[in-house]
Each structure stands twice: as C-alpha cells, then as structure tokens.
Design an enzyme around this catalytic site. Structure first.
Site, short mmCIF file in Angstrom:
data_model
loop_
_atom_site.label_atom_id
_atom_site.label_comp_id
_atom_site.label_asym_id
_atom_site.label_seq_id
_atom_site.Cartn_x
_atom_site.Cartn_y
_atom_site.Cartn_z
CG HIS A 1 -51.89 -25.73 37.72
ND1 HIS A 1 -50.77 -25.55 38.49
CD2 HIS A 1 -52.22 -27.05 37.83
CE1 HIS A 1 -50.42 -26.71 39.04
NE2 HIS A 1 -51.29 -27.63 38.65
NE ARG B 1 -50.63 -23.20 33.50
CZ ARG B 1 -50.00 -24.23 34.04
NH1 ARG B 1 -49.30 -24.06 35.16
NH2 ARG B 1 -50.06 -25.42 33.49
CG ASN C 1 -47.59 -24.22 39.34
OD1 ASN C 1 -48.74 -23.82 39.55
ND2 ASN C 1 -47.32 -25.16 38.45
CG HIS D 1 -45.90 -33.41 42.21
ND1 HIS D 1 -46.58 -33.25 41.03
CD2 HIS D 1 -44.78 -34.10 41.90
CE1 HIS D 1 -45.89 -33.82 40.05
NE2 HIS D 1 -44.79 -34.35 40.55
CG HIS E 1 -51.47 -35.24 40.82
ND1 HIS E 1 -50.39 -35.81 41.45
CD2 HIS E 1 -51.09 -33.97 40.53
CE1 HIS E 1 -49.40 -34.95 41.51
NE2 HIS E 1 -49.81 -33.82 40.98
CG ASP F 1 -52.96 -31.49 37.90
OD1 ASP F 1 -52.65 -30.29 38.06
OD2 ASP F 1 -52.12 -32.38 37.69
#
EC number: 3.5.2.3
Length: 433
Positions: free
Chosen positions: A65, A67, A97, A182, A235, A308
């Site tokens: 991620h 961001r 995301n 997920h 994950h 992750d």
C-alpha cells in the site's frame, strides 16, 4: 556510472535456475549477461566485491500500500519505493485502495508517473475489481489493463457478492489476469478486532473467528473451479485456508497464495496489553495457524511471501485498540524475518529466496525473479550474518507502525540494484533521480 557491472565472488542463489554457489554475475545495459562459476575479467566493468555475501534475484512484493494519491501523510510513492529498495525489493505491486481508488485510467497514469519520478524500483499496478471498492459494480477491467494494471483486487475489502465475484473471474480470463482476493465474510467478522480465542476473551475484545476467512476461501474455490479463472489469495492466515488451497492445487485449479511475515512469526498473544501495532486484518491467529502457514510455505501451497505493507500515522494507531486502524509496515523487516525461518530450520535458504523472488514473479507473470542471461539486472546483495535491531525511527517509510520495533534480526540488505542501477547501499539511497 558504468553500464557494465561485475558482481564478483558472491554466493549466488537463483532457485529458478538451480544455482547455489560462488559465482560472478556480469551485468550490461540493465540486463544479466552471464553468471559464471569461473572468475571473469571484463574490461571497463565496475567490479563489486561480493565475497561473503549472498547475491540474489531482486525481491518482488505482490502486496504493498503506497497510499498515494490521497494519504501522503502516511506514505508517498517515493518514500514507499525508498522503503522497498532498503528492504531489497526491486518490484512492488501497488494496491488500489488509494483516495481516489485506482479504478480508472486517470489514477493508474498518476501512479505510473509518480513511480517514474521516484526512479527507484519497479511499481506494478493493481486495479480495483469494483468501482470505488464498493463491491457493487465491476470496474472497467479492460481500461485498467490497458493502463498497465497486472492484477485486480478490492484488497482491504472482500467481494461479498458471489455473483459479481464469479463474473470478475470470468471476465479476467480474457486478459489472463489474476484476481487477488481479501477473504473475509463480513457477516462472520462483524465488529471483531482480533482473532477469536482465549486472548480476545481475556482482553475483552470482540473476536474474528477463523471461519470468516476460511468460508470465503471455500466459496471462491467453488467459483474458481466453475469458471476456470485465475485466483490469488492474499495474506493467508488460517490453517483451514491453507488446507483448502492445498487441496485446490492438487485438483489442478489455477490458484496462488501469499503469506506475510507477521502471520508466520506472531500469534494473537502479541496483542499483549492492547498493542495496536499488532492489529491487522486478517488478524494474528494461533500458534497452530502459524505452523500451518509455515507448512504451506515449505510445501508450495503458498507461492510467495508478501508484506501487506500498510503505513498508518500516529493518530490512527495511538488510540484505543478497537478504534485503531488495521495494518503494519513490512518492507524493511521482511528479509530478516524470513531468514529467521531459515535459522529455525523451517525453510531452506533456497526456498526462502524462491518465496521472495521466483514465486511472486511466476504468480503474476512478472519479469525478474531470476538471474539467467537476459533477465533484468534486478539484484539484491545480502549480508546474511549481519545482526541488527529494528528501529522504526530509522525506517525510510514515512510511517512507523511495526510490531517488530526493538527485535533483533539477522540478515540485512547491503545493496539493491534495479535494472543495473545501484539504488541502495549500506543504509543509504544511492540514486532517485
């Protein structure tokens, strides 16, 4: 800098090509030219003495991620790439995301432009399965592929609508695209904040049962078998999930999986006295689950180690446990934690390297992951016996949310080469422009 590099007399471990021994690695114009058992002498080459070090294919992280756009206070593409190369990663897959979500060509192009500016590691794009990650309407998959996305995922959220998930698996086949999932049944996880068990009961926290993950894995294996699609399970944290993935592979289903260092190192007792750095989703599980995940790493049920990497700021973590945000940073600690399994005798060095290199490259069909002639000169040089203490204040990542602060680890990155450029050496970023 010379375009010809000779990494001399390091121990080359290249699982895909069955190499494990002292070799010279010759690099020219960003690609591997030769891996030689005999010492090489090359005119005008920059010679790097790798004696006593491991020379490995560059690590690839399928789950990061970054961001940006939208939450640059937690991480930027530049700082995330700095953390990546400091951890030996030459390629990362950026989750969608962001704010706004990467469900469009516009956001994809923005991330690619920022990655080019950073000029540190390869940044591969993951596009969203659904618009806005809302789980209601499929994103424009064809447009995302055209913009460079190499997988689709709503990571951080499950696709609860089974019909929509089935269509995503079907449509992704047109592009030979992995669908990363997920796995969480929200009707089972509810308002849970950690693994359901003795520790959650002792702490008075609402628990998340393993079935929240396992039930969704089971559902998606049924859909996968029916659609003949391509699925990647993110994950993995539960014994039941490992068992289902193993059985699916034995039946010939096109499924791959990843596990994170925190899920094969820590159990739910790490929550301790409400330590929010031990809050993540899926949550830390039991010792039995850890052993199952480790067995999956050993026997090939799990294809890759992924971090992750999920940066969060102080305001998201220094709160009550049930109000804290899920996630930990992981790019700069993954190597040392993985090598701890080698020291424990759980993994061979060759298997550990494969899980960081060849496994993820094959799972997503990415370049690299090996050092055969013609391969990208993405190389990680490791001092495998160097001991160090994790100090989150020294991270290149903009965030500090790690449960491993203060832990002693053995094995550290000495150099990271990306496309034949030295981008990290001895604790310093070498080139970012």
């Amino acid at each position: 800098m010379s375009s010809t590099i000779l990494l001399s007399r390091g121990r080359v471990v290249d699982p895909r090509n069955g190499v494990d021994g002292v070799r010279d690695v010759l690099v020219r114009d960003g690609a591997v030219v030769e891996v030689s058992e005999a010492p090489l002498k090359v005119q005008d080459a920059r010679v790097v003495d790798a004696t006593g070090k491991l020379v490995l294919p560059g690590f690839i992280d399928l789950h990061v991620h970054l961001r940006e756009p939208g939450e640059e206070g937690k991480e930027t593409i530049l700082t995330g790439c700095m953390a990546a190369v400091a951890g030996g990663f030459t390629g990362v897959v950026a989750m969608p995301n962001t704010k706004p979500v990467n469900d469009s060509v516009l956001v994809s192009e923005y991330v690619k432009a920022k990655a080019r500016e950073a000029r540190l590691c390869h940044v591969y794009l993951a596009g969203a399965i659904t618009k806005g990650l809302q789980g209601e309407e499929m994103a424009e998959m064809g447009a995302l592929v055209g913009a460079g996305c190499i997988c689709i995922t709503d990571d951080g959220r499950p696709v609860m609508n089974a019909g929509l998930m089935r269509r995503a698996l079907q449509y992704a086949q047109l592009f030979n695209l992995p669908v990363m999932v997920h796995e969480e049944d929200l009707t089972l996880s509810g308002k849970g904040v950690m693994n359901e068990g003795r520790t959650s009961t002792r702490l008075g926290l609402v628990g998340i049962p393993p079935s929240a993950e396992v039930a969704m894995v089971a559902r998606d294996m049924v859909l996968l078998e029916e659609t003949k699609g391509r699925l990647h399970v993110a994950h993995v944290s539960c014994e039941g999930s490992v068992r289902l993935i193993r059985e699916a592979k034995r039946r010939g289903l096109n499924v791959t999986a990843e596990a994170t260092p925190h899920h094969f190192i820590l159990d739910d007792e790490a929550v301790g006295a409400y330590d929010t750095h031990a809050r993540m989703n899926p949550p830390l599980r039991t010792r039995r689950d850890i052993e199952a995940v480790r067995e999956g790493l050993v026997d090939g049920t799990i294809d890759a180690i992924a971090t992750d990497h999920a940066p969060h700021g102080v305001l998201e973590k220094q709160v009550e446990f049930d109000k804290a945000w899920n996630g930990v940073v992981g790019l700069e600690t993954a190597l040392g934690l993985t090598l701890s399994l080698v020291r424990e005798g759980v993994l061979s060095l060759q298997r550990a390297v494969a899980l960081l290199t060849d496994g993820p490259a094959k799972a997503f069909g990415l370049p690299g992951g090996h050092l055969a002639p013609g391969a990208p000169a993405d190389i990680t040089v490791v001092e495998s016996e160097t001991e160090w203490t994790v100090d989150s204040a020294r991270f290149f990542s903009r965030s500090r949310n790690t449960p491993f602060h203060g832990r002693r680890l053995t094995g550290r990155v000495a150099q990271t080469w990306v496309s034949g450029r030295l981008v990290f050496e001895d604790g310093h970023i070498k080139e970012s422009r």
